[in-house]
Motif scaffolding. Structure first.
Motif, PDB file in Angstrom:
ATOM      1  N   LYS A 181      45.928  31.357 -69.324  1.00 12.88           N
ATOM      2  CA  LYS A 181      46.648  32.079 -68.254  1.00 12.88           C
ATOM      3  C   LYS A 181      47.323  33.322 -68.816  1.00 12.88           C
ATOM      4  CE  LYS A 181      47.572  28.014 -65.427  1.00 12.88           C
ATOM      5  NZ  LYS A 181      48.521  26.933 -65.226  1.00 12.88           N
ATOM      6  N   ALA A 182      47.928  33.197 -69.984  1.00  8.60           N
ATOM      7  CA  ALA A 182      48.647  34.337 -70.582  1.00  8.60           C
ATOM      8  C   ALA A 182      47.663  35.460 -70.944  1.00  8.60           C
ATOM      9  CB  ALA A 182      49.416  33.878 -71.816  1.00  8.60           C
ATOM     10  N   LEU A 183      46.492  35.089 -71.485  1.00  9.77           N
ATOM     11  CA  LEU A 183      45.515  36.115 -71.860  1.00  9.77           C
ATOM     12  C   LEU A 183      44.983  36.830 -70.615  1.00  9.77           C
ATOM     13  CD1 LEU A 183      43.399  34.308 -74.638  1.00  9.77           C
ATOM     14  CD2 LEU A 183      45.363  35.831 -74.934  1.00  9.77           C
ATOM     15  N   ALA A 184      44.801  36.073 -69.530  1.00 11.40           N
ATOM     16  CA  ALA A 184      44.233  36.650 -68.301  1.00 11.40           C
ATOM     17  C   ALA A 184      45.135  37.730 -67.703  1.00 11.40           C
ATOM     18  CB  ALA A 184      43.975  35.541 -67.280  1.00 11.40           C
ATOM     19  N   VAL A 185      46.439  37.633 -67.929  1.00 14.62           N
ATOM     20  CA  VAL A 185      47.355  38.621 -67.311  1.00 14.62           C
ATOM     21  C   VAL A 185      47.972  39.578 -68.350  1.00 14.62           C
ATOM     22  CG1 VAL A 185      47.920  37.101 -65.362  1.00 14.62           C
ATOM     23  CG2 VAL A 185      49.362  37.053 -67.420  1.00 14.62           C
ATOM     24  N   ASP A 186      47.498  39.512 -69.584  1.00 13.60           N
ATOM     25  CA  ASP A 186      48.056  40.379 -70.625  1.00 13.60           C
ATOM     26  C   ASP A 186      47.475  41.787 -70.463  1.00 13.60           C
ATOM     27  OD1 ASP A 186      48.756  41.711 -72.952  1.00 13.60           O
ATOM     28  OD2 ASP A 186      48.560  39.931 -74.210  1.00 13.60           O
ATOM     29  N   PRO A 187      48.296  42.771 -70.101  1.00 11.22           N
ATOM     30  CA  PRO A 187      47.763  44.115 -69.838  1.00 11.22           C
ATOM     31  C   PRO A 187      47.321  44.860 -71.101  1.00 11.22           C
ATOM     32  CG  PRO A 187      50.164  44.116 -69.672  1.00 11.22           C
ATOM     33  CD  PRO A 187      49.748  42.687 -69.913  1.00 11.22           C
ATOM     34  N   ARG A 188      47.628  44.304 -72.267  1.00 10.29           N
ATOM     35  CA  ARG A 188      47.264  44.986 -73.520  1.00 10.29           C
ATOM     36  C   ARG A 188      45.826  44.707 -73.934  1.00 10.29           C
ATOM     37  NH1 ARG A 188      51.911  42.155 -76.847  1.00 10.29           N
ATOM     38  NH2 ARG A 188      50.920  40.460 -75.684  1.00 10.29           N
ATOM     39  N   ILE A 189      45.192  43.756 -73.223  1.00 12.73           N
ATOM     40  CA  ILE A 189      43.840  43.344 -73.625  1.00 12.73           C
ATOM     41  C   ILE A 189      42.910  43.243 -72.415  1.00 12.73           C
ATOM     42  CG2 ILE A 189      44.496  42.066 -75.704  1.00 12.73           C
ATOM     43  CD1 ILE A 189      44.486  39.487 -74.001  1.00 12.73           C
TER      44      ILE A 189
END
Ligand SMILES: C[S@@+](CC[C@H](N)C(=O)[O-])C[C@H]1O[C@@H](n2cnc3c(N)ncnc32)[C@H](O)[C@@H]1O
Length: 138
Positions: free
Chosen positions: A112-120
């Protein structure tokens, strides 16, 4: 880096046969203090082309906080086991091995965190146990 040498020593003959042993600096240690040490040196920031993580799933988010600073813009971080035996899409009450159940929440939290991380920007490879590739954008 690994907390024990076993897997490194397993692969070492192949690494040597390929003539690339001089490119490897193995660190026998928990990953976290090594990452923190790397971060203390500004010249390591944004310096890695590719980082692959296949270790303790309950620390992946802690690793991500550090790795995003170490990988270069346009570089990749790969997280292994992001399907976690398929448990990330299993019903909450599905019968699961104890260790699968224990780590499932950590893997889901990471996903979930990776899906919404705007840096990646991310892509999921549904091979093996699932690999999420993260390309650093900024
Ligand atoms: C599934 S194995 C993968 C090993 C290697 N990537 C490979 O494919 O051969 C997971 C590895 O994570 C290591 N590990 C577990 N906790 C760790 C930690 N806190 N820091 C560094 N390595 C850790 C284990 O010792 C184990 O070798």
């Amino acid at each position: 880096m690994d907390i024990n040498r076993e897997n490194y020593e397993l692969g070492l003959p192949v690494i040597q046969k390929a003539g690339v042993a001089h490119k490897i600096e193995f660190k026998e240690s928990p990953a976290m203090p090594v990452l923190d040490e790397l971060l203390q040196d500004e010249k390591n920031h944004g310096s890695y082309d590719f980082i692959f993580v296949d270790a303790d799933k309950d620390n992946y988010l802690n690793y991500h906080k550090r790795l995003i600073e170490l990988v270069k813009v346009g570089g990749l971080i790969g997280y292994d086991n992001t399907l976690w035996n398929g448990s990330v899409v299993a019903p909450a009450d599905a019968p699961l091995w104890k260790y699968v159940r224990y780590y499932r929440d950590f893997v889901m939290e990471l996903n979930k965190a990776l899906a919404v991380d705007p840096r990646i920007e991310i892509g999921m490879l549904p091979v093996g146990d699932g690999i999420t590739l993260c390309c650093r954008l900024k």
